[in-house]
Enzyme design. Structure first.
Site, mmCIF file in Angstrom:
data_model
loop_
_atom_site.group_PDB
_atom_site.id
_atom_site.type_symbol
_atom_site.label_atom_id
_atom_site.label_comp_id
_atom_site.label_asym_id
_atom_site.label_seq_id
_atom_site.Cartn_x
_atom_site.Cartn_y
_atom_site.Cartn_z
ATOM 1 N N TYR A 140 0.815 -1.222 0.000
ATOM 2 C CA TYR A 140 0.000 0.000 0.000
ATOM 3 C C TYR A 140 0.845 1.267 0.000
ATOM 4 O O TYR A 140 0.308 2.372 -0.024
ATOM 5 C CB TYR A 140 -0.991 -0.009 1.177
ATOM 6 C CG TYR A 140 -2.050 -1.088 1.062
ATOM 7 C CD1 TYR A 140 -2.155 -1.877 -0.081
ATOM 8 C CD2 TYR A 140 -2.939 -1.329 2.091
ATOM 9 C CE1 TYR A 140 -3.107 -2.869 -0.177
ATOM 10 C CE2 TYR A 140 -3.906 -2.317 1.994
ATOM 11 C CZ TYR A 140 -3.976 -3.089 0.859
ATOM 12 O OH TYR A 140 -4.922 -4.072 0.761
ATOM 13 N N LYS A 194 6.047 -13.698 1.877
ATOM 14 C CA LYS A 194 6.285 -14.478 0.653
ATOM 15 C C LYS A 194 7.766 -14.355 0.311
ATOM 16 O O LYS A 194 8.142 -13.951 -0.787
ATOM 17 C CB LYS A 194 5.396 -13.976 -0.498
ATOM 18 C CG LYS A 194 3.954 -14.452 -0.444
ATOM 19 C CD LYS A 194 3.763 -15.964 -0.573
ATOM 20 C CE LYS A 194 3.978 -16.455 -1.986
ATOM 21 N NZ LYS A 194 3.694 -17.923 -2.103
ATOM 22 N N ASP A 226 0.531 -18.018 1.757
ATOM 23 C CA ASP A 226 -0.487 -18.949 1.242
ATOM 24 C C ASP A 226 -0.700 -20.092 2.237
ATOM 25 O O ASP A 226 -1.831 -20.472 2.555
ATOM 26 C CB ASP A 226 -0.115 -19.455 -0.166
ATOM 27 C CG ASP A 226 1.351 -19.839 -0.326
ATOM 28 O OD1 ASP A 226 2.135 -19.687 0.648
ATOM 29 O OD2 ASP A 226 1.740 -20.287 -1.416
ATOM 30 N N ASP A 250 -4.000 -7.128 5.613
ATOM 31 C CA ASP A 250 -5.350 -6.710 5.245
ATOM 32 C C ASP A 250 -6.192 -7.953 4.911
ATOM 33 O O ASP A 250 -7.297 -8.132 5.418
ATOM 34 C CB ASP A 250 -5.265 -5.762 4.043
ATOM 35 C CG ASP A 250 -6.596 -5.121 3.706
ATOM 36 O OD1 ASP A 250 -7.515 -5.176 4.533
ATOM 37 O OD2 ASP A 250 -6.701 -4.561 2.597
ATOM 38 N N ASP A 254 -9.162 -10.307 7.499
ATOM 39 C CA ASP A 254 -10.566 -10.619 7.162
ATOM 40 C C ASP A 254 -10.799 -12.125 7.209
ATOM 41 O O ASP A 254 -11.849 -12.592 7.658
ATOM 42 C CB ASP A 254 -10.937 -10.096 5.766
ATOM 43 C CG ASP A 254 -11.321 -8.612 5.766
ATOM 44 O OD1 ASP A 254 -10.776 -7.868 6.600
ATOM 45 O OD2 ASP A 254 -12.152 -8.203 4.935
#
Ligand code: IPM
Ligand code: MN
Length: 358
Positions: A140, A194, A226, A250, A254
């Site tokens: 971001y 990652k 992942d 982010d 969720d």
């Protein structure tokens, strides 16, 4: 008596009604404690304000945020209110998170009693971890500054040494204050990245391991993002504190919320060295707005985090105890749409009653 000056940004959609519920609960703990006083300063901000004024946050409001002891914020943004570049006009992440250097986004994922998890067989106590999301850089960093050409857009992921060191320290410090993972009681920080693919993430992990050497009492654990998405669904009880880059945090927050009843059951804090902003992490749900349907617990749990940060630990504890008891007594029955069956206001009233009676 101490006064806490709060800037309140109720936001768009369901924002005003859930923030009103949180304010009602704050007033109830204020009355119960008789130890501090809130001075609420209400300011308009977000998509509706952008539509009326051409900006989503005025310079006066930003200055008030800089002066305040804390900021309490509801969801902002409406899908149809867009900037000329196509992104949503109501979002305040860049202006507040970056503007106030709120580098740590603290997102507890905790399953409350009698709340149904998307995961079969999980109960309160099984899921209780905190995602520490880096809040000022990562993917971001490119917010509003992607390189646009005819052929496409190039967004940059920026991972700096200083930015990573401070977030990783935060995560280890938090792990020290917590009880450890539900599964084995071990104090542990999991670094999610990652680093198998991108150099920035390799730096992130390297710094995590370097800083981790100064915390011999905390277990270090690394996972690719992942695999972490799978592990948070299969074995959430193994986690205590997770530290990760902005974009990954982010998404995974969720996912975690879904295992704990949904975003309506999750609060969050954005914390920097000087300032702090407390906000709900879900959207403004315009379809539910003004209908007394939204779950206010996100705003109320967020307000409890604010109390803690303001140094009002006992008041924060009172709110948390009340939330646990109204959940246990099934006063927040959630329907198929994730809404409390007796409505937003009934939840706030049950909490105020529980705080007064405790
Ligand atoms: C969140 C939100 C924001 C984010 C959006 C609205 C910009 O999804 O707080 O998680 O991505 O940070
Ligand atoms: Mn989000």
């Amino acid at each position: 008596m101490h006064t806490h000056t709060l800037v309140v940004l109720k936001g768009d959609g369901i924002g005003p009604e859930i923030i009103d519920a949180a304010i009602q609960v704050l007033a109830a703990v204020e009355a119960r404690e008789q130890k501090f006083h809130f001075n609420f300063q209400f300011h308009p901000a977000g998509a509706d304000y952008y539509r009326r004024s051409g900006t989503n946050l005025s310079p006066e409001t930003f200055a008030a945020c800089q002066q305040a002891d804390a900021i309490l914020k509801g969801p902002t943004g409406l899908p149809e209110v867009r900037k000329p570049d196509g992104t949503e006009a109501g979002l305040l992440g860049g202006v507040l998170r970056n503007g106030l250097n709120l580098y740590a986004n603290i997102r507890p994922i905790r399953l409350f009693p009698e709340v149904s998890s998307a995961l079969a067989g999980k109960q309160a106590g099984d899921i209780d971890y905190v995602i520490v999301r880096e809040n000022t850089e990562g993917a971001y960093f490119s917010r509003g500054q992607g390189e646009v050409t005819e052929a496409g857009v190039r967004d940059i992921i920026s991972i700096t040494r200083a930015g990573t060191e401070r977030i990783v320290r935060r995560a280890f410090d938090l792990a020290r204050q917590r009880l450890g993972a539900p599964h084995d009681g071990i104090r542990r920080v999991t670094c999610v990245d990652k680093s198998n693919v991108l150099r920035g993430f390799a730096l992130f992990r390297q710094i995590f391991l370097e800083i981790g050497e100064h915390y011999p009492d905390i277990e270090k654990h690394c996972l690719y993002a992942d695999a972490a998405a799978q592990a948070l669904v299969l074995w959430p009880e193994r986690f205590s504190v997770i530290v990760c880059e902005n974009f990954l945090g982010d998404i995974l927050s969720d996912l975690g919320a879904a295992t704990a009843g949904g975003l309506g059951f999750c609060g969050s804090a954005n914390i920097g060295a000087q300032h702090a902003m407390f906000e709900t992490t879900h959207g403004s749900a315009p379809a539910l707005a003004g209908r007394n349907k939204a779950n206010p617990l996100s705003a109320i749990l967020t307000a409890a985090m604010m109390l803690e940060w303001l140094g009002e630990a006992r008041a924060a504890e009172r709110v948390m105890t009340a939330v646990e008891s109204v959940c246990r007594e099934k006063k927040v029955w959630i329907d198929a749409d994730g809404c409390p069956v007796e409505g937003t206001r009934a939840v706030a009233e049950a909490l105020c009653q529980a705080i007064a009676d405790a």
